[in-house]
Scaffold this active site. Structure first.
Site, PDB file in Angstrom:
ATOM      1  CG  ASN A   1      60.429  53.727  -5.771  1.00 22.08           C
ATOM      2  OD1 ASN A   1      61.203  53.029  -6.406  1.00 22.08           O
ATOM      3  ND2 ASN A   1      59.120  53.800  -6.060  1.00 22.08           N
TER       4      ASN A   1
ATOM      5  CE  LYS B   1      51.407  44.385  -1.619  1.00 22.78           C
ATOM      6  NZ  LYS B   1      52.724  44.986  -1.914  1.00 22.78           N
TER       7      LYS B   1
END
Length: 413
Positions: A219, A347
């Site tokens: 990434n 989350k």
């Protein structure tokens, strides 16, 4: 409860230049500070003028530079050293010579710079520079340690490298970007070491999941946010352990580095260091999947599979959440597009985080690779704080501003 952080107003920095070849580096420090909106004043010692002129620093700071000749001229309504000492939010001495170090260690003042330091109460940042043998002298090290017992003084480590005397060794002054970062930190904290005695464990950068020796899934994370967190924590007095993926930057002196490549390596390093940590900040961009198979030899292009078989990667943050102790704080990051709040809240709860930083990576000058960032901090008490666009170092400090009161409220039984 939702609130927004308001950026701090302009700050005032007084830079004292000692007599050493490293004085030329101060030009970049002054220029960077002025461009960032900081008011700068400069004092040159008499020996500093052998290396750099007052005119140069006056031009860069947009204000006349002061010398010992200014000190003794009766043209000021009040004593100059008193005015400058009261004016400054922070004093920086770079390069700090053995001579000035000795004077400050024993409270001596025989020039404008040393008189101004003694007539002030603000924090003082010291960037020493000298020949290796001079720096390692018992007397110099004794003076250095003595001066640092005064909490006003913040010392920067000297680097090792090729010195002007052609010696290779310790004594090289910190580079201008490093000095400016430390200045920005001290302006934010006012010199407060509120993380002293704490260990902060930080993950940074992206992971790489290889399927042959030259190809990997990755990434665009550069690790700049994790680097800023490490700098901010160190400047606030913490011991810092930085677990980082491949990066183009150098780990700051004083930070314990643990380089890794893959998600599995990062998980092992984080779990090994977890028992030592008071604060854990998981800012790394860890892969969600990895190639199921690995070839020890480079695959020919014709042999690359049309569909690459994938396997899941262990959720490092969730595993840390399971293992953290009551005295530890766990902070996570959520890089999102569109609605950043809803997934961040989910989350926060699911992974047993104390704080989560929600980053809008689809906004200009934020997210991967940028020197700037913006975010919303959410904690498990329901507090929600919006951080407008700012430098990543400033964002790191805003995060620790939120973290420190929570740490202080934890009672270890």
């Amino acid at each position: 409860m939702q609130s927004t952080v308001n950026p701090k107003s302009s700050s005032r920095v007084l830079i004292g230049v000692g007599g050493g070849i490293a004085a030329y580096k101060v030009c970049e420090v002054v220029s960077r500070l002025f461009k960032s909106g900081v008011e700068v004043r400069v004092i040159l010692t008499r020996s500093a003028q052998e290396f750099i002129t007052p005119l140069t620093l006056a031009t860069l700071s947009r204000h006349p530079a002061y010398t010992d000749d200014s000190f003794w001229q009766p043209i000021h309504s009040r004593p100059l050293h008193i005015e400058l000492g009261e004016w400054a939010d922070l004093i920086v001495i770079a390069p700090l010579t053995a001579n000035t170090l000795g004077k400050l260690a024993y409270g001596m003042a025989d020039n404008l710079l040393t008189n101004t330091v003694l007539a002030s109460t603000c924090p003082v940042l010291l960037a020493p520079a000298m020949n290796t043998d001079m720096w390692e002298q018992v007397a110099v090290q004794r003076n250095w340690q003595l001066l640092l017992t005064d909490r006003r003084y913040h010392g920067m480590s000297t680097a090792s490298g090729l010195l002007a005397c052609d010696r290779i060794g310790a004594g090289r002054m910190a580079e201008p970007p490093t000095i400016v970062n430390h200045i920005q930190s001290l302006l934010h904290t006012h010199g407060n070491r509120d993380l002293a005695g704490k260990t902060v464990l930080i993950s940074a950068g992206g992971t790489r999941e290889f399927f042959d020796p030259v190809r990997f899934i990755g990434n665009p994370s550069t690790g700049k946010m994790g680097l800023a967190l490490a700098q901010a924590a160190m400047h606030r007095g913490a011991k810092v352990i930085l677990v980082h993926g491949p990066a183009s930057w150098e780990v700051p002196l004083g930070v314990e580095p643990i380089p890794v490549v893959s998600a599995d390596q990062m998980q092992q390093a984080m779990l090994d260091a977890l028992p030592k940590a008071d604060v854990i900040v998981m800012s790394a961009a860890v892969a969600d999947v990895k190639p199921r198979d690995y070839s020890s030899e480079k695959l020919p292009k014709r042999s690359l599979p049309e569909n690459l078989p994938l396997a899941p990667v262990t959720d490092i943050v969730a595993e840390l959440g399971k293992r953290k102790q009551p005295h530890q704080l766990l902070i996570g990051f959520a890089a999102q597009t569109g609605d950043i709040i809803t997934p961040a809240k989910e989350k926060l709860q699911r992974k047993k985080l104390d704080i989560i930083v929600a980053n809008p990576i689809d906004q200009p000058d934020s997210g991967f690779g940028s020197d700037q960032n913006q975010a919303v901090f959410l904690d498990k008490q329901g507090q929600q704080i919006e951080i407008p666009p700012c430098s990543k170092l400033a964002m790191a400090h805003y995060l620790f501003d939120l973290t420190v009161p929570i740490l202080e409220g934890i009672k270890i039984i």
